[in-house]
Design a protein around this motif. Structure first.
Motif, PDB file in Angstrom:
ATOM      1  N   LEU A  82       0.758  -1.185   0.099  1.00  0.00           N
ATOM      2  CA  LEU A  82      -0.052  -0.053   0.171  1.00  0.00           C
ATOM      3  C   LEU A  82       0.970   1.249   0.005  1.00  0.00           C
ATOM      4  O   LEU A  82       0.498   2.214  -0.561  1.00  0.00           O
ATOM      5  CB  LEU A  82      -1.016   0.058   1.275  1.00  0.00           C
ATOM      6  CG  LEU A  82      -1.844   1.155   1.300  1.00  0.00           C
ATOM      7  CD1 LEU A  82      -2.716   1.344   0.096  1.00  0.00           C
ATOM      8  CD2 LEU A  82      -2.576   0.802   2.751  1.00  0.00           C
ATOM      9  N   GLN A 107      -6.458  -0.432   5.472  1.00  0.00           N
ATOM     10  CA  GLN A 107      -5.501  -0.178   4.326  1.00  0.00           C
ATOM     11  C   GLN A 107      -6.682   0.673   3.075  1.00  0.00           C
ATOM     12  O   GLN A 107      -6.409   1.355   2.465  1.00  0.00           O
ATOM     13  CB  GLN A 107      -5.247  -1.520   3.506  1.00  0.00           C
ATOM     14  CG  GLN A 107      -4.120  -2.302   4.234  1.00  0.00           C
ATOM     15  CD  GLN A 107      -3.817  -3.558   3.766  1.00  0.00           C
ATOM     16  OE1 GLN A 107      -4.512  -4.452   3.411  1.00  0.00           O
ATOM     17  NE2 GLN A 107      -2.441  -3.720   3.397  1.00  0.00           N
ATOM     18  N   SER A 246       1.633  -2.941   6.042  1.00  0.00           N
ATOM     19  CA  SER A 246       0.649  -1.950   6.460  1.00  0.00           C
ATOM     20  C   SER A 246      -0.606  -2.816   6.578  1.00  0.00           C
ATOM     21  O   SER A 246      -1.578  -2.370   7.289  1.00  0.00           O
ATOM     22  CB  SER A 246       0.236  -1.240   5.189  1.00  0.00           C
ATOM     23  OG  SER A 246      -0.271  -1.886   4.099  1.00  0.00           O
TER      24      SER A 246
END
Length: 409
Positions: A82, A107, A246
């Motif tokens: 991400l 996310q 992430s």
């Protein structure tokens, strides 16, 4: 003289030869699978084979559209995290998110924040309900439909130039002013373009089929794909990865959300698995079932088993005699004695074994063999059960005497 008794082997202990004969088939099958796996990995080690992967030449890969875009001057960056995707978003870039349902809620919120103020284009492939709520809040999934050739029925220049294309899957609806709905089915669009800030926009595709290698040359799929992905000089091809750092951020908060997120993540994970691995798993399961049938226990004919100890025949005879005596089974004992006597003397008289229990055949043969028959042969060989133990012992003696006389005559 010293006699050394051999230690008998038990039925549980097996010799190395027996063990090898038992496992060699399984070892051969495992060896063949390993060799086949290594050969397949070596043959395919040079390429990527994921769904919607721009490096994959598989039917469900997207190498064909990526190569055409490169020929037209569009630079392509393949990213799997991400942070890379958000950092590459910009006014001169198109961000293609191939698996929005794979992303966690954290996310998805980060991706929305990174693209909301950008003048670039964001293309989302088949986002589901929870994903749409976070990535495009003004849109709602309306229904599902088959992927078929559909006319655009909209004023979007890219759709009108492409004409009929293979679209369907998830259909979207919106009340947002300025949104363009194309390729509709029952009033809901399978391609929806949302205007963003400045010249940016967001494109929702209900299905990824127009990007697949095996469908690019059908209908207007190639034209539509190239116009949607090639409107900017730079294309960021985002393939969500399970090992993205992430994904761990905000996990505790995401766990309190609706269970739909987990279901979507699971669907996305399965979507990332190449079709060849799914078929390979099915083949391995079938091989395991066939091996289980091959090695399974079957109820066949009885076989002689090596006993832990050797039992003398006399002990077996005495044991059976005690059982007969305890059960007062004189009739059964007499039948066994007479049957055994008939079986032993019939070959001496030239009587076939099948006629040993036939009085019409055996008795004339015995009478012809004995010069001075001293008793009633019919009663002796086929008579009733003895009345008591003394009569049973007498019957035994008479049968022994008859057998000796037949042998010596």
């Amino acid at each position: 003289m010293t006699v050394t008794a051999a230690v008998p082997t038990t039925s549980e202990s097996r010799t190395p030869l027996q063990i090898w004969q038992r496992v060699r088939g399984l070892l051969l099958a495992v060896l063949i699978l390993v060799i086949a796996g290594v050969a397949l990995a070596a043959a395919r080690s040079g390429g990527q084979h994921g769904r919607l992967d721009p490096r994959s030449a598989d039917p469900y890969g997207s190498r064909a559209v990526a190569e055409i875009l490169k020929e037209r001057g569009v630079s392509i960056d393949v990213v799997t995290t991400l942070d890379e995707a958000a950092g590459a978003a910009g006014p001169d870039a198109t961000l293609l998110v191939t698996g929005p349902n794979m992303l966690t809620a954290h996310q998805q919120r980060r991706l929305r924040t990174a693209t909301a103020g950008s003048a670039g284009r964001t293309v989302l492939i088949a986002p589901g309900g929870p994903s749409v709520a976070r990535l495009a809040p003004d849109i709602r999934p309306d229904s599902h439909g088959p992927v078929t050739a559909r006319p655009p029925l909209c004023d979007l220049p890219a759709a009108r130039a492409a004409g009929t294309a293979d679209l369907g899957g998830i259909h979207y609806a919106t009340d947002l002013h300025g949104a363009t709905a194309c390729y509709p089915d029952d009033g809901s669009a399978s391609l929806l373009v949302l205007p963003g800030q400045e010249a940016g926009d967001t494109v929702l595709l209900g299905s990824p089929d127009i990007l697949y290698n095996d469908r690019l040359d059908q209908q207007g799929n190639a034209s539509l794909s190239l116009q949607l992905l090639g409107s900017r000089p730079h294309l960021v091809w985002y393939l969500p990865s399970l090992d993205d750092p992430s994904a761990a951020a905000g996990t505790a908060a995401d766990r309190g959300n609706s269970g739909d997120d987990g279901a979507e993540g699971e669907s996305g994970f399965i979507g990332l698995i190449p079709s060849g691995w799914l078929w390979g798993t099915l083949q391995l399961a079938l091989a395991a079932a066939l091996a289980a049938i091959w090695r399974g226990r079957r109820f066949g004919p009885l076989i002689t088993e090596r006993l832990p100890v050797a039992i003398r025949a006399s002990e077996s005879t005495e044991g059976r005699a005690r059982l007969y005596r305890k059960a007062d089974a004189r009739a059964r004992a007499a039948d066994a004695l007479r049957s055994a006597a008939r079986a032993r003397i019939s070959p001496l008289l030239g009587v076939p074994p099948r006629d040993a229990d036939s009085s019409a055949v055996l008795l004339p043969a015995v009478a012809a063999r004995l010069s001075t028959p001293g008793s009633d042969l019919g009663t002796l060989l086929f008579g009733p059960a003895p009345a008591d133990d003394a009569a049973l012992v007498l019957l035994t003696d008479q049968l022994d005497a008859l057998e000796r006389e037949v042998r010596t005559s």
